[in-house]
Write a protein that holds these residues in place. Sequence first.
Motif, PDB file in Angstrom:
ATOM      1  N   PHE A  38      -0.020  -6.394  -2.051  1.00  0.00           N
ATOM      2  CA  PHE A  38      -0.932  -7.946  -1.096  1.00  0.00           C
ATOM      3  C   PHE A  38      -2.266  -7.993  -1.151  1.00  0.00           C
ATOM      4  CE2 PHE A  38      -2.593  -8.487   3.503  1.00  0.00           C
ATOM      5  CZ  PHE A  38      -1.743 -10.395   3.109  1.00  0.00           C
ATOM      6  N   ARG A  39      -2.661  -6.563  -1.179  1.00  0.00           N
ATOM      7  CA  ARG A  39      -4.184  -6.079  -0.590  1.00  0.00           C
ATOM      8  C   ARG A  39      -4.419  -7.274  -1.931  1.00  0.00           C
ATOM      9  NH1 ARG A  39      -6.060  -0.439   2.099  1.00  0.00           N
ATOM     10  NH2 ARG A  39      -8.218  -1.779   1.837  1.00  0.00           N
ATOM     11  N   ARG A  69      -3.350  -8.791  -4.171  1.00  0.00           N
ATOM     12  CA  ARG A  69      -3.114 -10.563  -4.240  1.00  0.00           C
ATOM     13  C   ARG A  69      -2.504  -9.855  -5.440  1.00  0.00           C
ATOM     14  NH1 ARG A  69      -5.692 -10.658  -0.280  1.00  0.00           N
ATOM     15  NH2 ARG A  69      -6.219 -12.228   0.865  1.00  0.00           N
ATOM     16  N   ASP A  70      -1.425  -9.065  -6.211  1.00  0.00           N
ATOM     17  CA  ASP A  70      -1.199  -9.258  -7.202  1.00  0.00           C
ATOM     18  C   ASP A  70       0.631  -7.844  -7.577  1.00  0.00           C
ATOM     19  OD1 ASP A  70      -0.497  -8.604 -10.240  1.00  0.00           O
ATOM     20  OD2 ASP A  70      -2.447  -7.404 -10.746  1.00  0.00           O
TER      21      ASP A  70
END
Length: 192
Positions: free
Chosen positions: A157-158, A160-161
């Motif tokens: 999530f952090r 975005r991958d």
Amino acid sequence: ARFGAVMCCCGPCAMYRRSALTLLLDQYEAQFFRGRPSDFGEDRHLTILMLKAGFRTEYVPDAIAATVVPHRLGPYLRQQLRWARSTFRDTFLALRLLPELDGYLTLDVIGQNLGPFLLAISTLAALAELVFGGSIPWWTGLTIAAMTMVRCSVAAFRARDLRFIGFSLHTPINILLLLPLKAYALCTLSNS
């Protein structure tokens, strides 16, 4: 990075202002731990010195760097042993510093170090249950899987991958190789 306090500026990826480095060079070159010279974990140690001196440490997401990585198990385990000792040693140093920076950073560093500890306890509980009870309870496997997926999901999530979900495959390596290595590192912190 949001707080200007990246906790480890990795050696091949780090750049420092010459004026900042010159100011801390004596402390950096004379690393001692438990009264003995210490020469491992220099990148993490330098990062902590920078933060203690009031400098910001930043993350640059589009920076590109090359490094050499181990291709065989023996060198990989020696690297992980050095890194584990460095992490333990400099976490002790950083915990005194973190509350001055931000409460979230203290919580994050404690969480990063608590995760392997909880994984070790879960693994030891499973082994004890297997030895004394003949089976491993479902909740142990579920706890380990949940801890793994939460950690990987937060990273995905952090960053975005979604590829970070694949790091869940690292859990068996962590349990079988790295947790015993970290326990050994904790017992041999003074070795350099």
